[in-house]
Design a protein around this motif. Structure first.
Motif, PDB file in Angstrom:
ATOM      1  N   ALA A  25     -43.650  26.971 -16.702  1.00 43.09           N
ATOM      2  CA  ALA A  25     -44.433  25.866 -16.143  1.00 43.09           C
ATOM      3  C   ALA A  25     -45.768  26.355 -15.587  1.00 43.09           C
ATOM      4  N   ALA A  26     -45.750  27.547 -14.997  1.00 41.90           N
ATOM      5  CA  ALA A  26     -46.974  28.116 -14.413  1.00 41.90           C
ATOM      6  C   ALA A  26     -47.914  28.693 -15.464  1.00 41.90           C
ATOM      7  N   GLY A  27     -47.438  28.836 -16.706  1.00 40.34           N
ATOM      8  CA  GLY A  27     -48.261  29.399 -17.767  1.00 40.34           C
ATOM      9  C   GLY A  27     -48.179  30.899 -17.884  1.00 40.34           C
ATOM     10  N   THR A  28     -47.335  31.537 -17.070  1.00 47.97           N
ATOM     11  CA  THR A  28     -47.170  32.985 -17.131  1.00 47.97           C
ATOM     12  C   THR A  28     -46.496  33.408 -18.433  1.00 47.97           C
ATOM     13  N   ILE A  29     -45.559  32.591 -18.896  1.00 51.17           N
ATOM     14  CA  ILE A  29     -44.898  32.812 -20.182  1.00 51.17           C
ATOM     15  C   ILE A  29     -45.390  31.702 -21.113  1.00 51.17           C
ATOM     16  N   PRO A  30     -46.013  32.082 -22.232  1.00 50.38           N
ATOM     17  CA  PRO A  30     -46.563  31.051 -23.119  1.00 50.38           C
ATOM     18  C   PRO A  30     -45.485  30.350 -23.941  1.00 50.38           C
ATOM     19  N   VAL A  31     -45.676  29.042 -24.121  1.00 50.23           N
ATOM     20  CA  VAL A  31     -44.830  28.225 -24.984  1.00 50.23           C
ATOM     21  C   VAL A  31     -45.727  27.201 -25.671  1.00 50.23           C
ATOM     22  N   THR A  32     -45.210  26.587 -26.706  1.00 54.10           N
ATOM     23  CA  THR A  32     -45.895  25.473 -27.337  1.00 54.10           C
ATOM     24  C   THR A  32     -45.623  24.239 -26.495  1.00 54.10           C
ATOM     25  N   ARG A  33     -46.638  23.725 -25.858  1.00 50.92           N
ATOM     26  CA  ARG A  33     -46.491  22.584 -24.952  1.00 50.92           C
ATOM     27  C   ARG A  33     -46.571  21.297 -25.769  1.00 50.92           C
ATOM     28  N   LEU A  34     -45.424  20.646 -25.903  1.00 50.07           N
ATOM     29  CA  LEU A  34     -45.354  19.412 -26.679  1.00 50.07           C
ATOM     30  C   LEU A  34     -45.732  18.190 -25.849  1.00 50.07           C
ATOM     31  N   TYR A  35     -45.525  18.276 -24.553  1.00 49.60           N
ATOM     32  CA  TYR A  35     -45.838  17.187 -23.622  1.00 49.60           C
ATOM     33  C   TYR A  35     -46.018  17.820 -22.257  1.00 49.60           C
ATOM     34  N   GLU A  36     -46.995  17.308 -21.516  1.00 47.48           N
ATOM     35  CA  GLU A  36     -47.187  17.820 -20.162  1.00 47.48           C
ATOM     36  C   GLU A  36     -47.926  16.787 -19.337  1.00 47.48           C
ATOM     37  N   ASN A  37     -47.499  16.650 -18.095  1.00 49.16           N
ATOM     38  CA  ASN A  37     -48.266  15.905 -17.104  1.00 49.16           C
ATOM     39  C   ASN A  37     -48.174  16.692 -15.800  1.00 49.16           C
ATOM     40  N   ASP A  38     -48.521  16.087 -14.691  1.00 49.67           N
ATOM     41  CA  ASP A  38     -48.525  16.814 -13.417  1.00 49.67           C
ATOM     42  C   ASP A  38     -47.134  17.237 -12.966  1.00 49.67           C
ATOM     43  N   HIS A  39     -46.095  16.574 -13.491  1.00 54.40           N
ATOM     44  CA  HIS A  39     -44.754  16.793 -12.955  1.00 54.40           C
ATOM     45  C   HIS A  39     -43.753  17.399 -13.926  1.00 54.40           C
ATOM     46  N   VAL A  40     -43.965  17.249 -15.221  1.00 51.84           N
ATOM     47  CA  VAL A  40     -43.002  17.735 -16.207  1.00 51.84           C
ATOM     48  C   VAL A  40     -43.699  18.424 -17.366  1.00 51.84           C
ATOM     49  N   LEU A  41     -42.906  19.205 -18.096  1.00 50.29           N
ATOM     50  CA  LEU A  41     -43.377  19.940 -19.265  1.00 50.29           C
ATOM     51  C   LEU A  41     -42.276  19.909 -20.314  1.00 50.29           C
ATOM     52  N   ALA A  42     -42.662  19.742 -21.580  1.00 46.22           N
ATOM     53  CA  ALA A  42     -41.700  19.779 -22.681  1.00 46.22           C
ATOM     54  C   ALA A  42     -42.147  20.824 -23.697  1.00 46.22           C
ATOM     55  N   PHE A  43     -41.179  21.589 -24.198  1.00 43.32           N
ATOM     56  CA  PHE A  43     -41.470  22.649 -25.160  1.00 43.32           C
ATOM     57  C   PHE A  43     -40.238  22.889 -26.035  1.00 43.32           C
ATOM     58  N   PRO A  44     -40.411  23.455 -27.231  1.00 46.08           N
ATOM     59  CA  PRO A  44     -39.266  23.695 -28.112  1.00 46.08           C
ATOM     60  C   PRO A  44     -38.292  24.711 -27.520  1.00 46.08           C
ATOM     61  N   ASP A  45     -37.002  24.473 -27.746  1.00 46.20           N
ATOM     62  CA  ASP A  45     -35.966  25.422 -27.341  1.00 46.20           C
ATOM     63  C   ASP A  45     -36.054  26.641 -28.261  1.00 46.20           C
ATOM     64  N   ILE A  46     -35.879  27.839 -27.710  1.00 44.22           N
ATOM     65  CA  ILE A  46     -35.971  29.051 -28.531  1.00 44.22           C
ATOM     66  C   ILE A  46     -34.719  29.275 -29.385  1.00 44.22           C
ATOM     67  N   SER A  47     -33.661  28.538 -29.093  1.00 38.33           N
ATOM     68  CA  SER A  47     -32.428  28.641 -29.870  1.00 38.33           C
ATOM     69  C   SER A  47     -31.980  27.231 -30.262  1.00 38.33           C
ATOM     70  N   PRO A  48     -32.700  26.612 -31.196  1.00 36.44           N
ATOM     71  CA  PRO A  48     -32.452  25.197 -31.498  1.00 36.44           C
ATOM     72  C   PRO A  48     -31.049  24.938 -32.055  1.00 36.44           C
ATOM     73  N   GLN A  49     -30.459  23.845 -31.579  1.00 31.74           N
ATOM     74  CA  GLN A  49     -29.136  23.424 -32.016  1.00 31.74           C
ATOM     75  C   GLN A  49     -29.207  22.174 -32.897  1.00 31.74           C
ATOM     76  N   ALA A  50     -30.407  21.740 -33.215  1.00 31.22           N
ATOM     77  CA  ALA A  50     -30.651  20.585 -34.080  1.00 31.22           C
ATOM     78  C   ALA A  50     -32.050  20.775 -34.668  1.00 31.22           C
ATOM     79  N   PRO A  51     -32.390  20.019 -35.726  1.00 29.89           N
ATOM     80  CA  PRO A  51     -33.734  20.156 -36.288  1.00 29.89           C
ATOM     81  C   PRO A  51     -34.847  19.949 -35.252  1.00 29.89           C
ATOM     82  N   VAL A  52     -34.627  19.050 -34.314  1.00 31.93           N
ATOM     83  CA  VAL A  52     -35.528  18.903 -33.169  1.00 31.93           C
ATOM     84  C   VAL A  52     -34.720  19.229 -31.929  1.00 31.93           C
TER      85      VAL A  52
END
Length: 112
Positions: free
Chosen positions: A9-36
């Motif tokens: 969330a702080a940006g120290t570890i990079p991820v692909t940010r799929l959605y973000e606002n002031d309160h939440v962040l969404a990113f792909p799981d590194i071990s996906p259990q479904a196509p999405v």
């Protein structure tokens, strides 16, 4: 704090940010259990769903709203599943509240 998701969330570890606002962040799981398989996290540290209080109701609402926006953006028009694992017996492996958004294939019940 040595929390993986807080670092993301702080940006120290990079991820692909799929959605973000002031309160939440969404990113792909590194071990996906479904196509999405996307994780939606609050930026505020909550160790699990069990650690939230009535004061965190807005955060819970933001998590669900964000999951819905990500589902739309990912084209999950036929449906999706949201899962919140809580505690060791609930299958939680990262000590930070998060919603798993799973889709892109039919989901079966019971999940396991």
């Amino acid at each position: 704090m040595d929390c993986l998701f807080c670092k993301i969330a702080a940006g120290t570890i990079p991820v692909t940010r799929l959605y973000e606002n002031d309160h939440v962040l969404a990113f792909p799981d590194i071990s996906p259990q479904a196509p999405v398989h996307v994780l939606v996290i609050p930026k505020k540290h909550l160790a699990s769903h069990a650690h939230g209080t009535a004061e965190d109701a807005a955060v819970y609402g933001e998590l669900l709203a964000a999951a819905g926006e990500v589902a739309k953006a990912q084209g999950l028009d036929n449906g999706y599943r949201m899962v919140i694992n809580t505690g060791a017996d609930g299958g939680q492996t990262v000590g930070h509240l998060h919603v798993h958004l799973l889709g892109g294939r039919p989901m079966h019940w019971p999940p396991g």
